[in-house]
Design an enzyme around this catalytic site. Structure first.
Site, PDB file in Angstrom:
ATOM      1  CG  HIS A 271     -14.989  24.309 -14.258  1.00  0.00           C
ATOM      2  ND1 HIS A 271     -14.041  25.455 -14.145  1.00  0.00           N
ATOM      3  CD2 HIS A 271     -13.397  23.199 -13.660  1.00  0.00           C
ATOM      4  CE1 HIS A 271     -13.564  25.242 -14.097  1.00  0.00           C
ATOM      5  NE2 HIS A 271     -12.538  24.027 -13.687  1.00  0.00           N
TER       6      HIS A 271
ATOM      7  CE  LYS B 112      -5.947  27.437  -7.326  1.00  0.00           C
ATOM      8  NZ  LYS B 112      -6.957  26.819  -8.044  1.00  0.00           N
TER       9      LYS B 112
ATOM     10  NE  ARG C 158      -7.822  20.023 -15.091  1.00  0.00           N
ATOM     11  CZ  ARG C 158      -7.258  20.740 -14.714  1.00  0.00           C
ATOM     12  NH1 ARG C 158      -7.720  22.067 -15.908  1.00  0.00           N
ATOM     13  NH2 ARG C 158      -7.117  21.265 -13.494  1.00  0.00           N
TER      14      ARG C 158
ATOM     15  CB  SER D 185      -9.891  28.695 -14.160  1.00  0.00           C
ATOM     16  OG  SER D 185     -11.014  28.055 -14.206  1.00  0.00           O
TER      17      SER D 185
END
Ligand code: ADP
Length: 167
Positions: A17, A41, A90, A128
Site C-alpha cells: 500500500h 469484513k 496486483r 493485508s
C-alpha cells in the site's frame, strides 16, 4: 488542483500500500488515503487504528492526508470535487473485481475516473490478509509492514493468541 483518492480497508497498511501511496503522491497535487468501512469484513484493527497507522506511515508526505468514510466511494468522490480514484493492481484476480468497481463508480458518478497503478513486482504477493496469517508465525515482518506499525501489529496478534478480542 487534481485530487487522487486511494481507498481501501488497510487492515493494516502494508509496504505494498505504501508503495502505491508514494507513487500516487508524486502524480497528484493532493492525495487522500481513505479507509472505507466494509460491513462484510471483520477487521483486526478499528477504523481509528487503521487511520492512525496510515497517518504515521505517511507523516513524511506533505500532500497526503488520511480520512475515513462509511458509504459509497462514488459519493465521497463527488463531495471532494475534481478527483480521480487510485487503485493498486496486483494480478489478474484484482483486475476482474476492480474493473467492475470502476464501471459501477462511473455509473453512479458519471465522469469519475479510476486510475490503476501496477503493483511493484516485489509486492505482488502482498496483501493485508496474508500478513495477518503470517503474523501467527515467527517471521520478520519488516518485509511486509512499515516499521512504524510493527510493534502495534505484534501486540494485537499476542492479544488474539491469548484469546482476546480482535479489536
Ligand atoms: P488488501 O486487504 O487486499 O490488502 P485493501 O482493500 O486494503 O486490500 O487494498 C486497497 C487497495 O490497495 C486496492 O486497490 C488493492 O488492489 C491495493 N493493494 C493492496 N495490496 C497491494 C500491493 N501489495 N501492491 C499494490 N497494490 C495493492
Amino acid at each position: 488542483m487534481k485530487i487522487g483518492i486511494y481507498p481501501g480497508s488497510f487492515d493494516p497498511v502494508t509496504i505494498g500500500h505504501r508503495n502505491i501511496i508514494r507513487r500516487a503522491a508524486g502524480i497528484f497535487d493532493r492525495l487522500i488515503v481513505c479507509v472505507m468501512v466494509n460491513a462484510a469484513k471483520n477487521p483486526m484493527f478499528t477504523l481509528e487504528e487503521r487511520v492512525d497507522f496510515l497517518r504515521r506511515v505517511t507523516a513524511d508526505l506533505p500532500n497526503v492526508e488520511v480520512d475515513a468514510f462509511d458509504g459509497l466511494l462514488a459519493e465521497y468522490a463527488r463531495a471532494k470535487g475534481n478527483c480521480v480514484i487510485v487503485k493498486g493492481l496486483r494480478a489478474g484476480s484484482d483486475f476482474e473485481y476492480e474493473f467492475q468497481m470502476a464501471l459501477i463508480n462511473r455509473k453512479i458518478n458519471p465522469g469519475l475516473d479510476t486510475m490503476f497503478l501496477t503493483a511493484e513486482h516485489q509486492y505482488t504477493y502482498l496483501s493485508s490478509s496474508t500478513v495477518k496469517e503470517l503474523g501467527e508465525y515467527d517471521v520478520d515482518l519488516s518485509d511486509f509492514l512499515p516499521e512504524q506499525i510493527i510493534s502495534d501489529f505484534k501486540k494485537r496478534i499476542a492479544t488474539i493468541r491469548q484469546g482476546g478480542k480482535r479489536q
